[in-house]
Design an enzyme around this catalytic site. Structure first.
Site, mmCIF file in Angstrom:
data_model
loop_
_atom_site.group_PDB
_atom_site.id
_atom_site.type_symbol
_atom_site.label_atom_id
_atom_site.label_comp_id
_atom_site.label_asym_id
_atom_site.label_seq_id
_atom_site.Cartn_x
_atom_site.Cartn_y
_atom_site.Cartn_z
ATOM 1 N N GLU A 16 0.836 -1.216 0.000
ATOM 2 C CA GLU A 16 0.000 0.000 0.000
ATOM 3 C C GLU A 16 0.865 1.258 0.000
ATOM 4 O O GLU A 16 2.068 1.201 0.282
ATOM 5 C CB GLU A 16 -0.935 -0.005 1.214
ATOM 6 N N LYS A 77 -4.962 11.044 1.040
ATOM 7 C CA LYS A 77 -5.172 9.680 1.556
ATOM 8 C C LYS A 77 -6.486 9.169 0.966
ATOM 9 O O LYS A 77 -7.555 9.717 1.248
ATOM 10 C CB LYS A 77 -5.234 9.733 3.088
ATOM 11 N N VAL A 97 -5.291 0.393 3.211
ATOM 12 C CA VAL A 97 -5.502 -1.055 3.133
ATOM 13 C C VAL A 97 -6.790 -1.339 2.354
ATOM 14 O O VAL A 97 -6.840 -2.224 1.488
ATOM 15 C CB VAL A 97 -5.556 -1.674 4.545
ATOM 16 N N ASP A 127 -16.460 5.059 14.824
ATOM 17 C CA ASP A 127 -15.546 5.337 13.719
ATOM 18 C C ASP A 127 -14.896 4.007 13.378
ATOM 19 O O ASP A 127 -14.059 3.505 14.117
ATOM 20 C CB ASP A 127 -14.511 6.384 14.151
ATOM 21 N N SER A 129 -12.905 1.840 10.470
ATOM 22 C CA SER A 129 -12.140 1.969 9.235
ATOM 23 C C SER A 129 -12.781 1.184 8.095
ATOM 24 O O SER A 129 -13.293 0.071 8.294
ATOM 25 C CB SER A 129 -10.721 1.440 9.460
ATOM 26 N N ALA A 130 -12.716 1.749 6.892
ATOM 27 C CA ALA A 130 -13.194 1.050 5.693
ATOM 28 C C ALA A 130 -12.345 -0.192 5.409
ATOM 29 O O ALA A 130 -12.725 -1.033 4.590
ATOM 30 C CB ALA A 130 -13.161 1.993 4.499
ATOM 31 N N ASP A 131 -11.203 -0.324 6.094
ATOM 32 C CA ASP A 131 -10.393 -1.542 5.927
ATOM 33 C C ASP A 131 -11.219 -2.780 6.294
ATOM 34 O O ASP A 131 -11.069 -3.833 5.669
ATOM 35 C CB ASP A 131 -9.149 -1.515 6.841
ATOM 36 N N LYS A 148 -3.955 -1.652 14.305
ATOM 37 C CA LYS A 148 -3.096 -0.664 14.969
ATOM 38 C C LYS A 148 -3.484 -0.503 16.436
ATOM 39 O O LYS A 148 -4.651 -0.445 16.778
ATOM 40 C CB LYS A 148 -3.137 0.652 14.209
HETATM 41 N N1 PSU Z 1 -0.105 0.493 8.651
HETATM 42 C C1 PSU Z 1 0.956 1.213 9.060
HETATM 43 N N2 PSU Z 1 0.874 2.575 8.917
HETATM 44 C C2 PSU Z 1 -0.223 3.192 8.326
HETATM 45 C C3 PSU Z 1 -1.326 2.411 7.877
HETATM 46 C C4 PSU Z 1 -1.199 1.063 8.082
HETATM 47 O O1 PSU Z 1 1.960 0.645 9.568
HETATM 48 O O2 PSU Z 1 -0.234 4.409 8.173
HETATM 49 C C5 PSU Z 1 -2.542 3.054 7.181
HETATM 50 C C6 PSU Z 1 -3.166 2.010 6.279
HETATM 51 O O3 PSU Z 1 -3.167 2.513 4.971
HETATM 52 C C7 PSU Z 1 -4.569 1.835 6.809
HETATM 53 C C8 PSU Z 1 -4.879 3.208 7.331
HETATM 54 O O4 PSU Z 1 -5.460 1.419 5.815
HETATM 55 O O5 PSU Z 1 -3.631 3.538 7.983
HETATM 56 C C9 PSU Z 1 -6.114 3.198 8.225
HETATM 57 O O6 PSU Z 1 -6.644 4.481 8.288
HETATM 58 P P1 PSU Z 1 -8.144 4.713 8.828
HETATM 59 O O7 PSU Z 1 -8.115 4.303 10.267
HETATM 60 O O8 PSU Z 1 -8.372 6.204 8.628
HETATM 61 O O9 PSU Z 1 -9.052 3.884 7.976
HETATM 62 MN MN MN Z 2 -12.416 6.560 10.166
#
Ligand code: PSU
Ligand code: MN
Length: 293
Positions: A16, A77, A97, A127, A129-131, A148
């Protein structure tokens, strides 16, 4: 090159670009992006770093395009919901992701390596994530170190269970927690080798299940962040985000950057190490998978 490798059933690993553009500080981000590609090539695997350049979905960014995403601060992003906008407006975008999975699967790729996936955030406002929904509907092997640590990990684990995403621990029984090898949450099954992972993935395909296989790999022990330090820097980062009212797509990059600062780079070193290790494991899986095709 990626197209040719796929047509010949040679091993390919998707990477990614949000982690490059928004997840790591400069110039570490560019160095890491290049190193992941070189390491995969050395192992006999074609890397396919994914992003959006001038409104075009790009599978297998070249050196110049990776440099652009790493260095240009106007790069956006892009999650799944943003893909059509980025195309219509001709943007340069780094893919998460979620959006990387969407693109990789449609390009015919089966294995994707990342750091930590997004999930259910802490706090009262839902909240998510769309992941997560992308993992539910995209048949890929996603290699990561769990979700994370800034997230609500038990809620994230429950979400994956409800939506039928199988979590396989690579040589581990516990779901790792990104900078930490421990979350206290179990994986669904342990796999000790790449072949065992491929067997489960191929069973999913035979059953025509469209869910991803989430393969979790703990951070190498020498880079794991000490639990007490991790708790401290995470709390400091969460409090600062609340004070500054950071929300939406900005929250994850903000928390990661703050933690790196508060820990004098310990979380950053862990992040780099786990990204390298996950790409290596993904390469092994891609090779084992291409042997079965
Ligand atoms: N893994 C990492 N660092 C990152 C991410 C993942 O080690 O920055 C990113 C990925 O692209 C993941 C995103 O999809 O953070 C998630 O963001 P959000 O919570 O806004 O969906
Ligand atoms: Mn979000």
């Amino acid at each position: 090159m990626v197209t040719e490798a796929l047509a010949a059933n040679k091993p390919v690993v998707a990477l990614e670009s949000t982690v490059i553009a928004h997840g790591l500080p400069r110039p570490t981000n560019l160095e890491l992006a290049q190193r992941l590609e070189t390491d995969l090539r050395t192992a006999g695997v074609s890397p396919a770093t994914i992003g959006i350049i001038g409104g075009e979905l790009t599978v297998g960014l070249n050196d110049e395009q990776i440099k652009l995403l790493a260095e240009d601060s106007s790069v956006k992003k892009i999650s799944t919901r943003d893909i059509p906008v980025a195309i219509a407006r001709g943007w340069n975008g780094a893919t998460t992701v979620a959006s990387t999975s969407w693109i990789a699967h449609r390009a015919g790729i089966r294995v994707f390596a990342t750091g930590g996936i997004g999930g259910v955030h802490r706090g009262v406002l839902p909240d998510i994530s769309a992941d997560l929904p992308e993992l539910e509907r995209t048949p890929l092997i996603v290699v990561c170190s769990g979700a994370k640590i800034v997230l609500d990990l038990p809620a994230t684990r429950e979400w994956l269970e409800t939506h039928g995403v199988t979590i396989v621990g690579f040589q581990c029984d516990e779901m790792p927690a990104f900078y930490s090898r421990h979350s206290g949450l179990p994986v669904d099954v342990r796999a000790n080798s790449a072949n065992e992972v491929v067997e489960i993935f191929n069973a999913q395909r035979d059953l025509q299940m469209d869910t991803a296989l989430l393969l979790t790999v703990p951070v190498p022990p020498e880079f794991e962040v000490d639990a007490e330090q991790l708790r401290r820097v995470l709390n400091e980062a969460l409090e600062k985000a609340e004070r500054q009212e950071i929300t939406g797509r900005d929250i994850t990059p903000f928390l990661l950057a703050q933690m790196a600062q508060f820990s004098d780079g310990a979380t950053l070193r862990a992040n780099i190490s786990l990204l390298e290790n996950n790409a290596r494991v993904a390469g092994e899986i891609a090779k084992a998978l291409s042997d079965t095709l």
